[in-house]
Design a protein around this motif. Structure first.
Motif, PDB file in Angstrom:
ATOM      1  N   ASP A 178       0.793  -1.239   0.000  1.00 22.88           N
ATOM      2  CA  ASP A 178       0.000   0.000   0.000  1.00 22.88           C
ATOM      3  C   ASP A 178       0.826   1.290   0.000  1.00 22.88           C
ATOM      4  N   MET A 179       1.961   1.278  -0.645  1.00 21.24           N
ATOM      5  CA  MET A 179       2.766   2.503  -0.721  1.00 21.24           C
ATOM      6  C   MET A 179       2.349   3.298  -1.954  1.00 21.24           C
ATOM      7  N   GLN A 180       1.120   3.776  -1.843  1.00 19.79           N
ATOM      8  CA  GLN A 180       0.470   4.517  -2.915  1.00 19.79           C
ATOM      9  C   GLN A 180       0.464   6.015  -2.588  1.00 19.79           C
ATOM     10  N   ALA A 181       0.000   6.819  -3.495  1.00 17.74           N
ATOM     11  CA  ALA A 181       0.048   8.272  -3.330  1.00 17.74           C
ATOM     12  C   ALA A 181      -0.722   8.765  -2.110  1.00 17.74           C
ATOM     13  N   LYS A 182      -1.906   8.221  -1.841  1.00 21.84           N
ATOM     14  CA  LYS A 182      -2.778   8.776  -0.807  1.00 21.84           C
ATOM     15  C   LYS A 182      -2.129   8.922   0.565  1.00 21.84           C
ATOM     16  N   PRO A 183      -1.477   7.904   1.115  1.00 26.44           N
ATOM     17  CA  PRO A 183      -0.916   8.081   2.463  1.00 26.44           C
ATOM     18  C   PRO A 183       0.114   9.210   2.556  1.00 26.44           C
ATOM     19  N   PHE A 184       0.768   9.503   1.454  1.00 27.84           N
ATOM     20  CA  PHE A 184       1.802  10.526   1.449  1.00 27.84           C
ATOM     21  C   PHE A 184       1.249  11.945   1.279  1.00 27.84           C
ATOM     22  N   VAL A 185       0.049  12.076   0.748  1.00 32.89           N
ATOM     23  CA  VAL A 185      -0.534  13.411   0.540  1.00 32.89           C
ATOM     24  C   VAL A 185      -1.692  13.713   1.485  1.00 32.89           C
ATOM     25  N   TRP A 186      -2.075  12.762   2.307  1.00 34.94           N
ATOM     26  CA  TRP A 186      -3.222  12.939   3.195  1.00 34.94           C
ATOM     27  C   TRP A 186      -3.076  14.204   4.043  1.00 34.94           C
ATOM     28  N   LYS A 187      -1.844  14.503   4.481  1.00 38.99           N
ATOM     29  CA  LYS A 187      -1.584  15.688   5.314  1.00 38.99           C
ATOM     30  C   LYS A 187      -1.949  16.989   4.597  1.00 38.99           C
ATOM     31  N   ASN A 188      -1.929  16.967   3.273  1.00 42.04           N
ATOM     32  CA  ASN A 188      -2.263  18.164   2.490  1.00 42.04           C
ATOM     33  C   ASN A 188      -3.772  18.414   2.417  1.00 42.04           C
ATOM     34  N   TYR A 189      -4.549  17.454   2.892  1.00 42.57           N
ATOM     35  CA  TYR A 189      -6.012  17.544   2.817  1.00 42.57           C
ATOM     36  C   TYR A 189      -6.649  17.409   4.195  1.00 42.57           C
TER      37      TYR A 189
ATOM     38  N   PHE B 286       6.670  -7.379  -5.640  1.00 41.55           N
ATOM     39  CA  PHE B 286       5.215  -7.329  -5.735  1.00 41.55           C
ATOM     40  C   PHE B 286       4.716  -6.060  -5.053  1.00 41.55           C
ATOM     41  N   TYR B 287       3.946  -5.278  -5.780  1.00 44.22           N
ATOM     42  CA  TYR B 287       3.330  -4.069  -5.251  1.00 44.22           C
ATOM     43  C   TYR B 287       1.877  -4.389  -4.922  1.00 44.22           C
ATOM     44  N   ILE B 288       1.521  -4.218  -3.656  1.00 41.72           N
ATOM     45  CA  ILE B 288       0.156  -4.444  -3.216  1.00 41.72           C
ATOM     46  C   ILE B 288      -0.565  -3.100  -3.246  1.00 41.72           C
ATOM     47  N   LEU B 289      -1.715  -3.068  -3.904  1.00 39.43           N
ATOM     48  CA  LEU B 289      -2.444  -1.809  -4.091  1.00 39.43           C
ATOM     49  C   LEU B 289      -3.832  -1.876  -3.456  1.00 39.43           C
ATOM     50  N   PHE B 290      -3.981  -1.154  -2.339  1.00 37.17           N
ATOM     51  CA  PHE B 290      -5.300  -1.058  -1.733  1.00 37.17           C
ATOM     52  C   PHE B 290      -6.210  -0.335  -2.710  1.00 37.17           C
ATOM     53  N   THR B 291      -7.346  -0.936  -2.991  1.00 36.78           N
ATOM     54  CA  THR B 291      -8.230  -0.439  -4.038  1.00 36.78           C
ATOM     55  C   THR B 291      -9.642  -0.298  -3.495  1.00 36.78           C
ATOM     56  N   GLU B 292     -10.243   0.856  -3.759  1.00 35.55           N
ATOM     57  CA  GLU B 292     -11.628   1.086  -3.375  1.00 35.55           C
ATOM     58  C   GLU B 292     -12.517   0.942  -4.606  1.00 35.55           C
ATOM     59  N   GLN B 293     -13.803   0.921  -4.384  1.00 37.05           N
ATOM     60  CA  GLN B 293     -14.763   0.729  -5.471  1.00 37.05           C
ATOM     61  C   GLN B 293     -14.731   1.901  -6.446  1.00 37.05           C
TER      62      GLN B 293
ATOM     63  N   LEU C  24      -4.688   8.930  -6.717  1.00 40.16           N
ATOM     64  CA  LEU C  24      -4.307   8.560  -5.351  1.00 40.16           C
ATOM     65  C   LEU C  24      -4.088   7.061  -5.182  1.00 40.16           C
ATOM     66  N   TRP C  25      -4.463   6.275  -6.165  1.00 37.78           N
ATOM     67  CA  TRP C  25      -4.297   4.817  -6.156  1.00 37.78           C
ATOM     68  C   TRP C  25      -2.900   4.421  -6.620  1.00 37.78           C
ATOM     69  N   GLN C  26      -2.246   5.260  -7.401  1.00 40.44           N
ATOM     70  CA  GLN C  26      -0.958   4.922  -8.019  1.00 40.44           C
ATOM     71  C   GLN C  26       0.133   4.711  -6.969  1.00 40.44           C
ATOM     72  N   VAL C  27       1.098   3.843  -7.290  1.00 41.11           N
ATOM     73  CA  VAL C  27       2.276   3.654  -6.449  1.00 41.11           C
ATOM     74  C   VAL C  27       3.025   4.979  -6.385  1.00 41.11           C
ATOM     75  N   HIS C  28       3.561   5.300  -5.209  1.00 44.43           N
ATOM     76  CA  HIS C  28       4.319   6.548  -5.065  1.00 44.43           C
ATOM     77  C   HIS C  28       5.405   6.603  -6.134  1.00 44.43           C
TER      78      HIS C  28
ATOM     79  N   CYS D   9       7.408  -4.721   3.634  1.00 44.35           N
ATOM     80  CA  CYS D   9       7.487  -3.334   4.068  1.00 44.35           C
ATOM     81  C   CYS D   9       6.202  -2.657   3.629  1.00 44.35           C
ATOM     82  N   GLY D  10       5.944  -1.447   4.134  1.00 42.27           N
ATOM     83  CA  GLY D  10       4.772  -0.738   3.642  1.00 42.27           C
ATOM     84  C   GLY D  10       4.011   0.057   4.676  1.00 42.27           C
ATOM     85  N   ILE D  11       2.750   0.272   4.346  1.00 40.11           N
ATOM     86  CA  ILE D  11       1.840   1.128   5.104  1.00 40.11           C
ATOM     87  C   ILE D  11       0.522   0.375   5.262  1.00 40.11           C
ATOM     88  N   GLN D  12      -0.087   0.400   6.215  1.00 39.69           N
ATOM     89  CA  GLN D  12      -0.112   1.035   7.484  1.00 39.69           C
ATOM     90  C   GLN D  12       0.153  -0.047   8.515  1.00 39.69           C
ATOM     91  N   THR D  13       1.094   0.202   9.372  1.00 38.89           N
ATOM     92  CA  THR D  13       1.621  -0.781  10.309  1.00 38.89           C
ATOM     93  C   THR D  13       0.547  -1.608  10.994  1.00 38.89           C
TER      94      THR D  13
END
Length: 176
Positions: free
Chosen positions: A9-20, A50-57, A68-72, A112-116
């Protein structure tokens, strides 16, 4: 058999959440740098990544192929590397992860990854239950401060409680 790197889950959203209006990811630059080193090491040894991508509907900003789904971008996958779409905290549940790992002859995973406390914790335990030898990179997973605990406390706590399910390794100790 072989060893693979699992990036959870090392996608864009966790890294930009602070901006929103959200919280900042704990030591995000260090996380990206160390993950990049793990990726480089795995690639040099021809170990699958292997990149694991948390995906919403569909319709969500975290649905497949949305920004926000894309890998960082700092750890972007190569074209031939596997992207595993998942809809649950457990990266194995209703995904192609187990079958793809089997196709590669993988019996050991470096994680490795997010969220612990969510997806990392659940995936470590699930991998163990699926019979994989798991190495959790103790300094290469992250989270946010909660209302009661700092991110550092959460990470340290999970490193200690996941020890029965994984070998705990520092990023400098990982070998592919």
């Amino acid at each position: 058999m072989g060893k693979a790197l699992l990036i959870i889950d090392m996608q864009a959203k966790p890294f930009v959440w602070k901006n929103y209006g959200g919280k900042s990811l704990y030591q995000e630059e260090r996380l990206l740098e160390q993950t990049k080193c793990l990726i480089d090491q795995a690639r040099m040894r021809n170990s699958p990544v292997f990149y694991i991508l948390f995906t919403e509907q569909e319709g969500s900003l975290r649905s497949e192929n949305q920004p926000l789904w894309q890998v960082h971008e700092q750890i972007a996958p190569l074209e031939q590397e596997s992207l595993i779409i998942k809809y649950h905290a457990d990266s194995f549940l209703e995904s192609e992860l187990h079958s793809q790992l089997q196709d590669y002859g993988i019996d050991a995973l470096v994680m490795c990854g997010i969220q612990t406390e969510y997806c990392v914790d659940t995936t470590v335990k699930s991998a163990y239950s699926h019979g994989y030898h798991v190495e959790l990179v103790t300094d290469c997973h992250s989270t946010y401060d909660s209302d009661g605990l700092t991110a550092e406390q959460i990470i340290n706590h999970h490193n200690s409680i996941l020890e029965p399910f994984a070998t705990l390794v520092h990023s400098s100790e990982v070998q592919f």
